[in-house]
Design a protein around this motif. Sequence first.
Motif, short mmCIF file in Angstrom:
data_model
loop_
_atom_site.label_atom_id
_atom_site.label_comp_id
_atom_site.label_asym_id
_atom_site.label_seq_id
_atom_site.Cartn_x
_atom_site.Cartn_y
_atom_site.Cartn_z
N LYS A 11 0.83 -1.22 0.00
CA LYS A 11 0.00 0.00 0.00
C LYS A 11 0.86 1.26 0.00
O LYS A 11 0.58 2.25 0.71
CB LYS A 11 -0.96 0.00 1.19
CG LYS A 11 -2.00 -1.12 1.11
CD LYS A 11 -2.94 -1.10 2.31
CE LYS A 11 -4.10 -2.06 2.12
NZ LYS A 11 -3.69 -3.45 1.85
N LEU A 12 1.90 1.24 -0.81
CA LEU A 12 2.73 2.43 -0.96
C LEU A 12 1.99 3.49 -1.77
O LEU A 12 1.12 3.17 -2.57
CB LEU A 12 4.04 2.08 -1.66
CG LEU A 12 4.96 1.08 -0.96
CD1 LEU A 12 6.23 0.86 -1.79
CD2 LEU A 12 5.34 1.57 0.44
N GLU A 13 2.34 4.74 -1.56
CA GLU A 13 1.74 5.83 -2.34
C GLU A 13 1.99 5.55 -3.81
O GLU A 13 3.09 5.17 -4.22
CB GLU A 13 2.38 7.15 -1.91
CG GLU A 13 1.45 8.34 -2.06
CD GLU A 13 1.39 8.84 -3.49
OE1 GLU A 13 0.38 9.43 -3.87
OE2 GLU A 13 2.38 8.64 -4.21
N SER A 14 0.95 5.71 -4.63
CA SER A 14 0.98 5.19 -6.01
C SER A 14 2.03 5.84 -6.91
O SER A 14 2.37 5.29 -7.95
CB SER A 14 -0.41 5.34 -6.65
OG SER A 14 -0.80 6.70 -6.70
N THR A 15 2.54 7.01 -6.53
CA THR A 15 3.57 7.63 -7.38
C THR A 15 4.95 7.01 -7.17
O THR A 15 5.84 7.18 -8.01
CB THR A 15 3.66 9.14 -7.09
OG1 THR A 15 4.07 9.33 -5.73
CG2 THR A 15 2.33 9.83 -7.32
N MET A 16 5.13 6.28 -6.07
CA MET A 16 6.47 5.79 -5.74
C MET A 16 6.98 4.77 -6.74
O MET A 16 8.17 4.74 -7.06
CB MET A 16 6.46 5.15 -4.33
CG MET A 16 6.28 6.13 -3.21
SD MET A 16 6.37 5.31 -1.61
CE MET A 16 5.76 6.62 -0.56
N ILE A 17 6.10 3.92 -7.25
CA ILE A 17 6.55 2.89 -8.17
C ILE A 17 7.08 3.50 -9.47
O ILE A 17 7.99 2.97 -10.10
CB ILE A 17 5.42 1.87 -8.46
CG1 ILE A 17 5.96 0.68 -9.25
CG2 ILE A 17 4.26 2.51 -9.18
CD1 ILE A 17 7.05 -0.09 -8.53
N ALA B 113 5.04 10.30 -13.92
CA ALA B 113 3.86 10.17 -14.78
C ALA B 113 2.55 10.20 -14.00
O ALA B 113 1.57 10.79 -14.45
CB ALA B 113 3.96 8.88 -15.59
N LYS B 114 2.53 9.58 -12.83
CA LYS B 114 1.28 9.54 -12.06
C LYS B 114 0.92 10.94 -11.56
O LYS B 114 -0.27 11.30 -11.52
CB LYS B 114 1.42 8.57 -10.88
CG LYS B 114 0.14 8.35 -10.09
CD LYS B 114 -0.97 7.78 -10.97
CE LYS B 114 -2.26 7.53 -10.20
NZ LYS B 114 -2.11 6.41 -9.23
N MET B 115 1.91 11.72 -11.19
CA MET B 115 1.65 13.10 -10.76
C MET B 115 1.06 13.91 -11.91
O MET B 115 0.10 14.68 -11.72
CB MET B 115 2.93 13.75 -10.25
CG MET B 115 3.53 13.09 -9.03
SD MET B 115 5.13 13.84 -8.59
CE MET B 115 5.63 12.80 -7.22
N LEU C 19 -0.59 12.70 -14.43
CA LEU C 19 -1.93 12.19 -14.72
C LEU C 19 -2.95 12.81 -13.77
O LEU C 19 -4.06 13.16 -14.18
CB LEU C 19 -1.94 10.67 -14.60
CG LEU C 19 -3.27 10.00 -15.00
CD1 LEU C 19 -3.51 10.15 -16.50
CD2 LEU C 19 -3.27 8.52 -14.61
N ARG C 20 -2.61 12.94 -12.51
CA ARG C 20 -3.52 13.55 -11.54
C ARG C 20 -3.84 15.00 -11.93
O ARG C 20 -5.00 15.41 -11.88
CB ARG C 20 -2.90 13.51 -10.14
CG ARG C 20 -2.87 12.13 -9.51
CD ARG C 20 -2.11 12.17 -8.20
NE ARG C 20 -2.12 10.88 -7.52
CZ ARG C 20 -1.39 10.60 -6.47
NH1 ARG C 20 -0.58 11.51 -5.95
NH2 ARG C 20 -1.45 9.40 -5.91
N CYS C 21 -2.80 15.74 -12.28
CA CYS C 21 -3.02 17.14 -12.68
C CYS C 21 -3.88 17.22 -13.93
O CYS C 21 -4.76 18.08 -14.04
CB CYS C 21 -1.67 17.82 -12.92
SG CYS C 21 -0.66 18.02 -11.45
N LEU C 22 -3.62 16.33 -14.88
CA LEU C 22 -4.38 16.33 -16.12
C LEU C 22 -5.84 16.01 -15.86
O LEU C 22 -6.74 16.65 -16.41
CB LEU C 22 -3.78 15.30 -17.08
CG LEU C 22 -4.35 15.25 -18.50
CD1 LEU C 22 -4.22 16.60 -19.19
CD2 LEU C 22 -3.64 14.17 -19.32
N TRP C 23 -6.11 15.01 -15.01
CA TRP C 23 -7.50 14.66 -14.70
C TRP C 23 -8.20 15.80 -13.95
O TRP C 23 -9.38 16.07 -14.19
CB TRP C 23 -7.56 13.38 -13.88
CG TRP C 23 -8.95 13.07 -13.42
CD1 TRP C 23 -9.42 13.06 -12.14
CD2 TRP C 23 -10.09 12.77 -14.25
NE1 TRP C 23 -10.75 12.75 -12.11
CE2 TRP C 23 -11.19 12.58 -13.39
CE3 TRP C 23 -10.26 12.65 -15.62
CZ2 TRP C 23 -12.46 12.26 -13.87
CZ3 TRP C 23 -11.52 12.33 -16.10
CH2 TRP C 23 -12.61 12.15 -15.24
#
Length: 401
Positions: free
Chosen positions: A126-132, A222-224, A226-230
């Motif tokens: 359950k790591l923060e999703s951006t870490m991977i 990339a996840k960061m 994606l969050r901004c884009l959404w």
Amino acid sequence: VWRLVCACKTFWGMETYVWRLACANKWPELTARMATVPDRMFKAQQSRWRKCYEMLSLREAENALVTEWGATFPEDPISSTELVASTEVADLTESVVQPPPLQKEVTPHYRRVLVEWMIEVAQEWKLESTMIFQATRYLDSYLRTKEVEISKFQLLGVSAIRLAVSYLRPQMKVTPEHQACLMEPARYAHVCDGAATEAGVIAMTEELDGMISKSMRDAPNAKMYLRCLWYTISKTGISGCTAEDMHVYVLAAFLLELGQTDLAFSTFSHSSLAGASMSLALEFYGKDPWPVSLLAFSSYTSECLVEQRKVIARAQVLALASNVRDIWYRFYQNHLYHDKRGEWDRLLAVVAHRGANFVEMAFGADTATRLAASTSRNMADQPVSFGDQEAIEAGMLRILQ
């Protein structure tokens, strides 16, 4: 008062001209592209070119972090095996990224398997999703620089995760006690099931840390993006999306996460990969895949994302990732968006089954037909050995170029 008003108008006009000129001198093609965006897409017209300059500067810095694999991987023996009977398929280019000689034992297929496992570990913990995404970036940077023995490959993967955890950002709101627990080397040695020791984890993490530049460590992933884009899409109503259309964002996040398994993922900027994932998700749900207004928030047109869309679609087909898919499925099968059950059922179908859902979108109908015809055995998710899976992957790669 009138003179003051005129002076202010003149000043703002000069500021706009100066920032636009700065953009044009440094990025003439991008500036011409940004000029096509209507003024209404910017909150303040006077500052649009300053914002454009800042955004394009960020893109320039981001492009400096992409991986040029060059001569990194050994020649993969399966690439020369006759895996596909069709002459038309066999004549296609063998690989997007030609495998070269820095790595003597690690192949692109081994990397795919390791990244799938790293994603699984991050989800189970359950790591923060951006870490991977940070961990994968560190892994690829190391592979591009130093040779890795296959016996230490898993150690490298968990050490990359540990290093990503050590760079937790303040906004993630993790207590010092929790972070200390996450950094415990025994956790990482244990998950490797004997393939690593605590001392080895500490030493590899330190070695990785010494190789990672500050710009790579601090860069958004990339996840960061994606969050901004959404957030932009859902708040402005672009493509007809609202905050209630979370299935679009979740699908894009799933595609983006699996996209890391493709070797070519690290050869593109993370912001463009986030845009490609969102574009595929929007198209999957019958929405405009990339409205021209998104240019104001991303600096990308739909033409800029063609190759990135192929990478994301190819990973969705090639990544078996049974455990990763199962975790995603179990987490989202009890969603609370009951009024959009149909959309969520389609999402869960994509998550549960590896298939050519996005091949036609990214590669065209002809490629999708050939893929389905020549790999029908593999699309059924039948259990296969590691060697068989490697051969299957090579055959599919010949088509998905």
